[in-house]
Design an enzyme around this catalytic site. Structure first.
Site: not given
Ligand code: GDP
Ligand code: IMO
Ligand code: MG
Length: 417
Positions: A13, A16, A40-41, A217
């Site tokens: 999270d 990416k 979840g991106h 991840q």
């Molecule tokens: P990922 O799994 O690495 O793609 O990241 P996620 O989407 O799960 O979580 C990142 C969250 O931070 C999302 O809600 C993005 O919209 C938000 N986000 C990403 N970069 C920034 C930033 O620079 N500032 C803020 N405020 N939000 C950001």
């Molecule tokens: P993105 O790509 C954050 C965590 C779960 C749990 C552990 C194992 O959005 O960064 P799993 O379901 O993979 O067997 O769970 O890994 N986890 C993540 N945490 N971002 C993710 O993906 C994750 N995918 C799995 O919360 O701790």
């Molecule tokens: Mg994510």
């Protein structure tokens, strides 16, 4: 052919999806190499938020091919839902291609995942997406691969065998099985729908002029290099790229580590810089730190430099993108963990303590906050002095250039240095 990779440096999270979305303007192919619907991106099309789970973030660009590599585990039901979601946002799914050798997550795998978490005294806090059980079948050489979806009879017989194995090992009950009858019907239909996208992706991958690789991840969730057993079941670190796609090691030109300006973790497991005070709540509220896949609150803490250094070492990052700088805007004082202490011993190396991670005390350095908005700033010179100092300080400890700084969730909220 130029190849760059976007990899999570912390516990996932890191943002990416946003970075891939920005950099994909320059590429013809975006490829995922591991993980599945656990990811979840978050990306934005105009002002509409889209959360991608299995589809690479290159789908935001009509001319970009999206590859789901052999190292991924594909959930057909969830993928069809994602197809519908991206189509409803005006995007095309015609450029999505799935490797013939990717493994398939079935409703049985999801049941096993959820049941095993219910029974366990040491819950991992998985996403419940069946990721672990699918990889177990893969490594046990009993998996179902996407090429198996091309023959319906064969697929039915493989699912039957998988069901019988799960029943006889008491991983699921007959009641469980009855509860997913509809889902199994949906599964076979979904397999049919996604089968049109299954192909030999090698010519697209190796024929690309400019390839972007999208990790899911993060490094500390890596099955080999993370905080085992509180990890996922794949290799999100750069080592996973070569086996998860079939790309030779010497072809990758640019490895970009994505790090939040602080640290978060969702699910269980050790987290040395985790905050249980007002600052932790503030990071969570301002950062809107709720999981993009499960909606669970993310645990929050300060930036952990030994962790980041370890991640740089494992992955070979040439550069760093720091995200969510704007979330620190309101803090009077910001802390950075520079060292760990464990049983009276001090170390800056995470690897020294990786198996005693629960007993670590972080040692912090305090730096002054900037107390003004950085939201949407896209030139380094326009940042407040103290924000520049924060970035330069982290860059100095990590000995790695921070080339991009994200200042908001939208595509163009980015400083390119
Ligand atoms: P990922 O799994 O690495 O793609 O990241 P996620 O989407 O799960 O979580 C990142 C969250 O931070 C999302 O809600 C993005 O919209 C938000 N986000 C990403 N970069 C920034 C930033 O620079 N500032 C803020 N405020 N939000 C950001
Ligand atoms: P993105 O790509 C954050 C965590 C779960 C749990 C552990 C194992 O959005 O960064 P799993 O379901 O993979 O067997 O769970 O890994 N986890 C993540 N945490 N971002 C993710 O993906 C994750 N995918 C799995 O919360 O701790
Ligand atoms: Mg994510």
């Amino acid at each position: 052919m130029a190849i760059s990779a976007i990899i999570g440096g912390q516990w996932g999270d890191e943002g990416k999806g946003k970075v891939v979305d920005l950099l994909s303007s320059e590429v013809d192919v975006v490829a995922r190499y591991q993980g599945g619907a656990n990811a979840g991106h978050t990306v934005y099309k105009d002002n509409q938020k889209i959360v991608l789970h299995q589809i690479p973030s290159g789908v935001m660009r009509d001319d970009c091919k999206c590859l789901l590599g052999n190292g991924m585990v594909i959930d057909p039901i969830e993928l069809v839902e994602e197809f519908e979601n991206v189509k409803s946002k005006g995007l095309t799914i015609n450029n999505i291609f799935i490797s013939m050798n990717a493994h398939i997550t079935s409703p049985i795998h999801k049941l096993i995942d959820v049941n095993s978490e219910k029974k366990s005294n040491n819950k991992i806090g998985t996403t419940g997406k069946g990721i672990g059980p699918t990889y177990v079948d893969k490594y046990n050489r009993k998996g179902i691969r996407s090429c198996d979806l091309l023959d319906n009879e064969n697929l039915k017989s493989k699912i039957e065998k998988q069901t019988n194995r799960a029943l006889s090992s008491h991983q699921i009950s007959t009641d469980d099985l009855n509860s997913i009858k509809n889902e199994l019907d949906m599964f076979f239909k979904a397999c049919n729908t996604i089968s049109k996208h299954i192909t030999d992706i090698m010519p697209i991958l190796h024929g690309s002029d400019n390839l972007l690789i999208e990790g899911a991840q993060g490094t500390l969730l890596d099955i080999d290099h993370g905080t085992y057993p509180f990890v996922t079941s794949s290799n999100p670190s750069s080592g996973g790229i070569t086996t998860g796609l079939g790309l030779p090691l010497n072809k990758i030109d640019r490895l970009i580590g994505i790090f939040k300006a602080y640290t978060t973790r969702v699910g269980n497991g050790p987290f040395p810089t985790e905050l249980f005070d007002e600052d932790g709540e503030k990071l969570q509220n301002i950062g809107k730190e709720f999981g993009a896949t499960t909606g669970r609150p993310r645990r929050c803490g300060w930036f952990d430099a030994p962790l980041a250094k370890y991640s740089i070492m494992i992955n070979g990052f040439n550069e760093i993108t720091m995200t969510k700088l704007d979330i620190l805007d309101e803090f009077e004082e910001i802390k950075v963990c520079t060292e760990y202490e464990c049983n009276g011993e001090k170390s800056k190396n995470l690897s020294t303590f990786i198996n005693q991670f629960d007993n670590i005390t972080p040692i912090y350095k305090s730096v002054p906050g900037w107390k003004c908005s950085t939201v949407g700033i896209n030139s380094f010179d326009d940042l407040p002095e103290k924000a520049k100092e924060y970035i330069c300080y982290i860059e100095e400890i990590l000995h790695t250039p921070i080339k991009h700084i994200s200042t908001g969730p939208k595509r163009n909220d980015m400083i390119i240095r």
